[in-house]
Write a protein that holds these residues in place. Structure first.
Motif, PDB file in Angstrom:
ATOM      1  N   THR A   1      26.063  36.001  35.610  1.00  0.00           N
ATOM      2  CA  THR A   1      24.743  36.225  36.203  1.00  0.00           C
ATOM      3  C   THR A   1      24.787  36.649  37.670  1.00  0.00           C
ATOM      4  N   ARG A   2      25.977  36.658  38.274  1.00  0.00           N
ATOM      5  CA  ARG A   2      26.049  37.001  39.698  1.00  0.00           C
ATOM      6  C   ARG A   2      25.729  38.472  39.939  1.00  0.00           C
ATOM      7  N   ARG A   3      24.870  38.731  40.927  1.00  0.00           N
ATOM      8  CA  ARG A   3      24.569  40.095  41.349  1.00  0.00           C
ATOM      9  C   ARG A   3      25.492  40.441  42.511  1.00  0.00           C
ATOM     10  N   LEU A   4      26.617  40.997  42.160  1.00  0.00           N
ATOM     11  CA  LEU A   4      27.641  41.267  43.153  1.00  0.00           C
ATOM     12  C   LEU A   4      28.383  42.514  42.741  1.00  0.00           C
ATOM     13  N   ARG A   5      28.583  43.423  43.682  1.00  0.00           N
ATOM     14  CA  ARG A   5      29.237  44.683  43.376  1.00  0.00           C
ATOM     15  C   ARG A   5      30.687  44.700  43.846  1.00  0.00           C
ATOM     16  N   SER A   6      31.489  45.473  43.120  1.00  0.00           N
ATOM     17  CA  SER A   6      32.851  45.722  43.590  1.00  0.00           C
ATOM     18  C   SER A   6      32.767  46.539  44.875  1.00  0.00           C
TER      19      SER A   6
ATOM     20  N   TRP B   1      38.702  46.956  48.275  1.00  0.00           N
ATOM     21  CA  TRP B   1      39.816  46.626  47.392  1.00  0.00           C
ATOM     22  C   TRP B   1      39.532  45.400  46.526  1.00  0.00           C
ATOM     23  N   VAL B   2      38.252  45.049  46.377  1.00  0.00           N
ATOM     24  CA  VAL B   2      37.864  43.929  45.518  1.00  0.00           C
ATOM     25  C   VAL B   2      37.099  44.464  44.310  1.00  0.00           C
ATOM     26  N   ARG B   3      37.589  44.127  43.122  1.00  0.00           N
ATOM     27  CA  ARG B   3      36.867  44.486  41.895  1.00  0.00           C
ATOM     28  C   ARG B   3      36.275  43.220  41.302  1.00  0.00           C
ATOM     29  N   ILE B   4      34.973  43.223  41.104  1.00  0.00           N
ATOM     30  CA  ILE B   4      34.283  42.080  40.533  1.00  0.00           C
ATOM     31  C   ILE B   4      34.350  42.146  39.017  1.00  0.00           C
ATOM     32  N   VAL B   5      34.805  41.058  38.402  1.00  0.00           N
ATOM     33  CA  VAL B   5      34.878  40.942  36.945  1.00  0.00           C
ATOM     34  C   VAL B   5      33.963  39.789  36.540  1.00  0.00           C
ATOM     35  N   ARG B   6      33.109  40.016  35.572  1.00  0.00           N
ATOM     36  CA  ARG B   6      32.163  38.980  35.148  1.00  0.00           C
ATOM     37  C   ARG B   6      32.656  38.261  33.900  1.00  0.00           C
TER      38      ARG B   6
END
Length: 331
Positions: A117-122, A125-130
């Protein structure tokens, strides 16, 4: 396992790293305003902003450890988010010391697992994985929250198209004792990676190898603990009747059968395989045949205990009513 260091210089205590990598909120708590932080990050200044809302309090390039802390700080910027984020993917495998994983310093990005549910973008050099559903419980590795091996490996494989690298990572995960094949396959299934030919080919090879290793351990357990020699890998049938199924070992004088549970939970077939296994076991037990069920993990970690289980079943044969006569055939 590799001894590749996390950074090109000796690792500093985490408290020192946390002093060098701070978020906007942490700086504000120390009396440093956003304007002042921005001024210190101007060209030639003593600080730099490495990610949105995350500052490195020295001008040089960040160490791999500083990048990890910065990635976690970025993912936990909102109030109350502490403890939700964890390192996953190739960065996590490097922390677990996978020899087949690239060193942290060579990674172009760091994957961070967060709640769905987190609203967070890559960014950067950080890739967000849900997470698929609930966030798994993190493991602490070098003081950092890291996703379990099965999840970290799945997130890594999702981005790898090279069949050789996939096979090396999967093989090291199981041979190195990082995880068992079954939970790994479940995680790969959940991520829908078993539709990829190079992944499913590596998994099938690994499961076949895992079964062969489990069979070798079973032979060794029987001989090392002085158990009677069984008939190995046989099919059981009723005389002139139906096929009852195959078993890994059978003691005809005791009417005891042993099965290694190396079932592979694969996509839509898991329930069907389990139902078939249960039906076979119930049928054999109705005929008076005791079925001993052993998993490769138990056989690897506690062979003596499993030998006691088998010996107890063999000794109890004299107290049971005679079993139905079955025909034993090579499998």
């Amino acid at each position: 396992m590799t001894n590749t260091p996390l950074s090109p210089r000796p690792l500093s205590p985490h408290t020192e790293v946390r002093r060098r990598v701070l978020s906007t909120a942490q700086l504000r708590a120390q009396g440093v305003s956003s304007a002042e932080a921005g001024a210190r990050c101007r060209p030639g200044g003593p600080w730099q902003q490495v990610l949105p809302g995350v500052y490195l309090l020295h001008p040089g390039p960040p160490t791999s450890e500083e990048r990890l802390h910065a990635a976690l700080l970025y993912a936990e910027r909102r109030p109350g988010a502490t403890g939700e984020a964890m390192i996953t993917g190739l960065a996590a495998l490097a922390l677990y010391r996978f020899a087949a994983a690239a060193p942290l310093l060579s990674l172009d990005r760091i994957d961070v697992l967060v709640p769905r549910t987190r609203r967070l973008r890559s960014t950067g050099w950080v890739r967000i994985v849900r997470a698929h559903a609930e966030v798994p419980a993190a493991h602490e590795v070098t003081g950092l929250p890291v996703a379990p091996v099965t999840r970290a490996l799945t997130d890594a494989l999702a981005e790898i198209g090279d069949a050789r690298t996939v096979r090396r990572l999967l093989t090291e995960a199981v041979r190195g004792g990082h995880c068992e094949p079954a939970p790994l396959v479940r995680e790969l299934t959940r991520a829908r990676l078993l539709s990829r030919e190079h992944v499913v080919g590596a998994v099938d090879s690994l499961l076949a190898e895992g079964r062969a290793r489990a069979e070798d351990r079973l032979y060794e357990m029987v001989r090392a603990h002085g158990l009677p020699e069984p008939l190995w890998n046989v099919d059981l049938r009723l005389p002139g009747g139906p096929h009852l199924g195959g078993v890994d070992a059978y003691w005809p004088d005791h009417s005891v059968a042993l099965e290694l549970d190396t079932r592979s939970p694969r996509q839509d077939g898991e329930d069907a395989v389990w139902t078939q296994y249960t039906r076979k076991r119930e049928h054999l037990e109705r005929l008076g045949i005791t079925v001993v069920h052993i998993t490769p993990k138990k056989l690897r970690e506690a062979p003596e205990q499993q030998a006691v289980v088998v010996r107890t079943a063999l000794m109890a044969a004299g107290d049971r009513a005679p079993a139905a006569y079955v025909v034993v055939l090579p499998r």
